[in-house]
Design a protein around this motif. Structure first.
Motif, PDB file in Angstrom:
ATOM      1  N   THR A 178       0.830  -1.209   0.000  1.00  0.00           N
ATOM      2  CA  THR A 178       0.000   0.000   0.000  1.00  0.00           C
ATOM      3  C   THR A 178       0.857   1.249   0.000  1.00  0.00           C
ATOM      4  O   THR A 178       0.596   2.213  -0.741  1.00  0.00           O
ATOM      5  CB  THR A 178      -0.936  -0.002   1.230  1.00  0.00           C
ATOM      6  N   PHE A 200      -7.709  -1.552   0.331  1.00  0.00           N
ATOM      7  CA  PHE A 200      -7.650  -0.319  -0.458  1.00  0.00           C
ATOM      8  C   PHE A 200      -8.842   0.612  -0.258  1.00  0.00           C
ATOM      9  O   PHE A 200      -8.808   1.760  -0.699  1.00  0.00           O
ATOM     10  CB  PHE A 200      -7.555  -0.664  -1.955  1.00  0.00           C
ATOM     11  N   TYR A 214      -8.462   4.282   0.895  1.00  0.00           N
ATOM     12  CA  TYR A 214      -7.671   5.116  -0.021  1.00  0.00           C
ATOM     13  C   TYR A 214      -8.439   5.412  -1.299  1.00  0.00           C
ATOM     14  O   TYR A 214      -8.284   6.482  -1.894  1.00  0.00           O
ATOM     15  CB  TYR A 214      -6.340   4.421  -0.330  1.00  0.00           C
ATOM     16  N   MET A 243      -6.173   6.577  -4.285  1.00  0.00           N
ATOM     17  CA  MET A 243      -5.982   5.500  -5.254  1.00  0.00           C
ATOM     18  C   MET A 243      -7.157   5.513  -6.214  1.00  0.00           C
ATOM     19  O   MET A 243      -8.279   5.811  -5.806  1.00  0.00           O
ATOM     20  CB  MET A 243      -5.923   4.127  -4.568  1.00  0.00           C
TER      21      MET A 243
END
Length: 322
Positions: free
Chosen positions: A192, A210, A213, A219
């Motif tokens: 990450t 994830f 983010y 991301m």
């Protein structure tokens, strides 16, 4: 209290669910081996399982031991050597460990340990750093075709499902899978950090790692390895929707120590099944976008054996092993 009265009392408690499993009585102090560094999927699974076991009164205490590296092999080795016959020790594992053992041609025999239960499955999400010059998976694949080595794929250990997926994507795109530039990390936290820092072109892992983010825009998700879009984020296209015939899931489970008795194995399985029915575990499933996939005992053993064979075939076809 007379013995027959005592036995009737125990039976009544068992019928109401107030009596903990035999394993919980005899092995209340649980040690959970997590063969990965903090911050990844195995770590999240192990700690969520431990909390749920406590909440479900299937353990009195739970301690955690992180030993990351080599797709779990660095943790598996001492577990096989030192945990023998101890019904109070569990090890979190999954598809990544199988893939890692295959790619490394490790002499370790996972099946020396005791298969207990598969718990969950999830699919990998591929993401780009927020400052990436690429906007879509199609753009990444176009660059892959032009110069395979220029695309750095970041993820877990060699043999992880995201590594296998990257090789499968390359094969589908007409690129030699042996030429992909895969950067393996010891744990989800490291992967990450590399993605957030722009040190890899594209990264893959479970949605649970994830999600925060993606939500904050750090991301950009560009594809998921599932057959259908994820219920938690229907904006992420599947690889198949993008014309890439790749679908692969990542399951996680639990093994017990080598050499435990059939009765001890049954007690552990009963404790795990009771835990998966708890509110605490169901909350963890929802929070992490895990799909319940409980499979226990001999059925789980057969599943692991078949997964070894299936992964070897996929990896051979994708050029990852000879």
């Amino acid at each position: 209290m007379r013995r027959d009265t005592f036995l009737k009392s125990l039976a009544a408690l068992a019928a109401t669910g107030a009596l903990p499993t035999a394993w919980a009585q005899a092995g209340a102090n649980l040690k959970m081996l997590i063969p990965a560094n903090p911050g990844g999927g195995w770590d999240t699974t192990g700690r969520a399982l431990g909390k749920a076991m406590l909440d479900a009164k299937q353990a009195a205490t739970v301690t955690y031991d992180n030993k990351g590296g080599a797709a779990g092999a660095l943790g598996l080795a001492p577990f096989l050597a030192s945990a023998k016959g101890d019904p109070n020790q569990l090890m979190v594992m999954g598809a990544v460990m199988l893939g890692g053992l295959i790619t490394s041609k490790s002499p370790l025999n996972l099946m020396q340990a005791t298969p207990l239960a598969r718990l969950t499955t999830e699919y990998n999400v591929f993401v780009l750093p927020a400052n990436s010059p690429f906007k879509t998976m199609a753009e990444v694949i176009a660059q892959l075709k032009k110069d395979p080595g220029s695309v750095k794929w970041g993820g877990g250990s060699r043999g992880a499902t995201e590594h296998i997926a990257a090789a499968m994507i390359a094969r589908e795109a007409g690129v030699d899978p042996a030429k992909i530039n895969y950067v393996a990390f010891r744990g989800g936290g490291e992967a990450t950090a590399a993605i957030l820092g722009g040190n890899v072109t594209i990264g893959g892992s479970g949605m649970s790692e994830f999600a925060e983010y993606i939500k904050t825009g750090k991301m950009k998700p560009v594809a998921v390895t599932s057959g259908q879009r994820l219920a938690s984020d229907k904006n992420i296209p599947t690889l198949k929707e993008l014309g890439i015939n790749v679908e692969i899931g990542n399951w996680r489970g639990v093994f017990g120590a080598p050499g435990i008795t059939p009765a001890q194995r049954k007690g552990l399985i009963d404790a795990l099944v009771a835990t998966t029915q708890s509110a605490s575990w169901k909350e963890a499933l929802a929070k992490n976008d895990w799909m319940p996939a409980v499979l226990t005992g001999d059925d789980f053993t057969k599943f692991v054996d078949s997964e070894f064979a299936s992964l070897r075939a996929i990896m051979a076809k994708s050029g990852m092993i000879s």
